[in-house]
Design an enzyme around this catalytic site. Structure first.
Site, PDB file in Angstrom:
ATOM      1  N   GLU A  95     -14.624 -10.156  -5.111  1.00 41.88           N
ATOM      2  CA  GLU A  95     -13.292  -9.890  -4.575  1.00 41.88           C
ATOM      3  C   GLU A  95     -12.656 -11.145  -3.985  1.00 41.88           C
ATOM      4  O   GLU A  95     -11.444 -11.352  -4.117  1.00 41.88           O
ATOM      5  CB  GLU A  95     -13.351  -8.780  -3.520  1.00 41.88           C
ATOM      6  CG  GLU A  95     -13.685  -7.415  -4.099  1.00 41.88           C
ATOM      7  CD  GLU A  95     -12.695  -6.956  -5.152  1.00 41.88           C
ATOM      8  OE1 GLU A  95     -11.497  -7.305  -5.058  1.00 41.88           O
ATOM      9  OE2 GLU A  95     -13.112  -6.244  -6.084  1.00 41.88           O
ATOM     10  N   ALA A 152     -10.826  -7.532  -0.300  1.00 38.58           N
ATOM     11  CA  ALA A 152     -11.745  -6.388  -0.359  1.00 38.58           C
ATOM     12  C   ALA A 152     -11.583  -5.688  -1.693  1.00 38.58           C
ATOM     13  O   ALA A 152     -10.566  -5.825  -2.364  1.00 38.58           O
ATOM     14  CB  ALA A 152     -11.464  -5.411   0.789  1.00 38.58           C
ATOM     15  N   GLU A 176      -9.125 -12.127  -5.552  1.00 38.60           N
ATOM     16  CA  GLU A 176      -7.926 -11.968  -4.730  1.00 38.60           C
ATOM     17  C   GLU A 176      -7.446 -13.265  -4.096  1.00 38.60           C
ATOM     18  O   GLU A 176      -6.291 -13.350  -3.695  1.00 38.60           O
ATOM     19  CB  GLU A 176      -8.168 -10.906  -3.652  1.00 38.60           C
ATOM     20  CG  GLU A 176      -8.396  -9.520  -4.238  1.00 38.60           C
ATOM     21  CD  GLU A 176      -8.375  -8.419  -3.190  1.00 38.60           C
ATOM     22  OE1 GLU A 176      -8.490  -8.721  -1.992  1.00 38.60           O
ATOM     23  OE2 GLU A 176      -8.233  -7.242  -3.585  1.00 38.60           O
ATOM     24  N   ARG A 191       0.855  -1.181   0.000  1.00 39.18           N
ATOM     25  CA  ARG A 191       0.000   0.000   0.000  1.00 39.18           C
ATOM     26  C   ARG A 191       0.893   1.234   0.000  1.00 39.18           C
ATOM     27  O   ARG A 191       1.556   1.539   0.990  1.00 39.18           O
ATOM     28  CB  ARG A 191      -0.928  -0.006   1.218  1.00 39.18           C
ATOM     29  CG  ARG A 191      -1.963  -1.127   1.194  1.00 39.18           C
ATOM     30  CD  ARG A 191      -2.859  -1.043  -0.019  1.00 39.18           C
ATOM     31  NE  ARG A 191      -3.977  -1.977   0.028  1.00 39.18           N
ATOM     32  CZ  ARG A 191      -4.868  -2.118  -0.953  1.00 39.18           C
ATOM     33  NH1 ARG A 191      -4.745  -1.396  -2.052  1.00 39.18           N
ATOM     34  NH2 ARG A 191      -5.858  -2.982  -0.845  1.00 39.18           N
ATOM     35  N   GLU A 214      -1.378  -6.305  -6.818  1.00 40.60           N
ATOM     36  CA  GLU A 214      -2.028  -7.587  -6.570  1.00 40.60           C
ATOM     37  C   GLU A 214      -1.240  -8.764  -7.131  1.00 40.60           C
ATOM     38  O   GLU A 214      -1.525  -9.918  -6.802  1.00 40.60           O
ATOM     39  CB  GLU A 214      -3.436  -7.580  -7.157  1.00 40.60           C
ATOM     40  CG  GLU A 214      -4.379  -6.607  -6.451  1.00 40.60           C
ATOM     41  CD  GLU A 214      -5.796  -6.681  -6.985  1.00 40.60           C
ATOM     42  OE1 GLU A 214      -5.994  -7.308  -8.052  1.00 40.60           O
ATOM     43  OE2 GLU A 214      -6.696  -6.116  -6.348  1.00 40.60           O
TER      44      GLU A 214
END
Length: 199
Positions: free
Chosen positions: A101, A84, A105, A72, A151
């Site tokens: 999601e 999320a 993910e 992040r 990701e």
């Protein structure tokens, strides 16, 4: 002064907005500036106009919760999170977004879903509300999702729910959505938590 015999509850409040304009448009979010009549005066507030999001506390049959870790940039950390994503599909139900999601993910689907908690992440600076769901009955998705950017190197970990809650309270896991979801799930799934929940 609040009546101590009444449980606190958020309440709607809608002061007159004298003007509202988008002052910045980014790739994902825009920043708005509102001039608001408040009391006897006027206040000016800038905030991120956010689409909202959905997140998943995915629990396996052994009582473990799925955590994902990704980079992040604003905090310069790879933090542990719940699966999320944004509510960025027009008209999409938040639970459907949570299903999407989890598949994108973590390459997982779930047979059982229930709302867990909804929370405003940072109401002083943005309008984001995150709807967090409890997902059980997990199985692999039919196909793996192609991931890019941050990701692309997501890490997954299955952690006992109590250990994840301990990590939140010890300050090792500081993502706010993860904290809200894990603590709510622990409360929901505890014998006293199920009996003690109020409206």
């Amino acid at each position: 002064m609040t009546d101590s015999t009444t449980a606190p509850r958020d309440e709607a409040f809608d002061p007159e907005v004298l003007s509202s304009a988008e002052v910045y448009r980014g790739a994902v979010w825009g920043i708005r500036e509102d001039h608001v009549r408040y009391g006897d005066g006027e206040i000016v507030r800038q905030y991120i106009a956010h689409s909202g999001a959905a997140a998943v506390v995915a629990m396996d049959e052994d009582g473990r919760v799925l955590l994902i870790q990704q980079y992040r940039h604003p905090i310069r950390q790879r933090d542990w999170e719940l699966p999320a994503g944004l509510l960025d599909v027009a008209g999409e139900d938040p639970m459907d977004a949570a299903r999407r999601e989890l598949a994108e993910e973590a390459d997982l689907v779930a047979s059982a879903w229930e709302p867990l908690i909804s929370t405003y992440t940072t109401p002083g600076s943005n309008s984001e509300i995150v709807h967090i769901y409890l997902a059980t009955g997990l199985s692999p998705a039919d196909a793996a999702f192609a991931r890019t950017d941050e990701e692309a190197d997501i890490r997954l970990a299955w952690v006992p729910l109590s250990e994840a809650a301990d990590g939140v309270l010890a300050g090792r896991l500081r993502n706010g959505i993860l904290a809200a979801g894990v603590l709510a799930a622990e409360r929901r799934l505890s014998p006293t938590g199920r009996q003690g929940r109020g409206a």
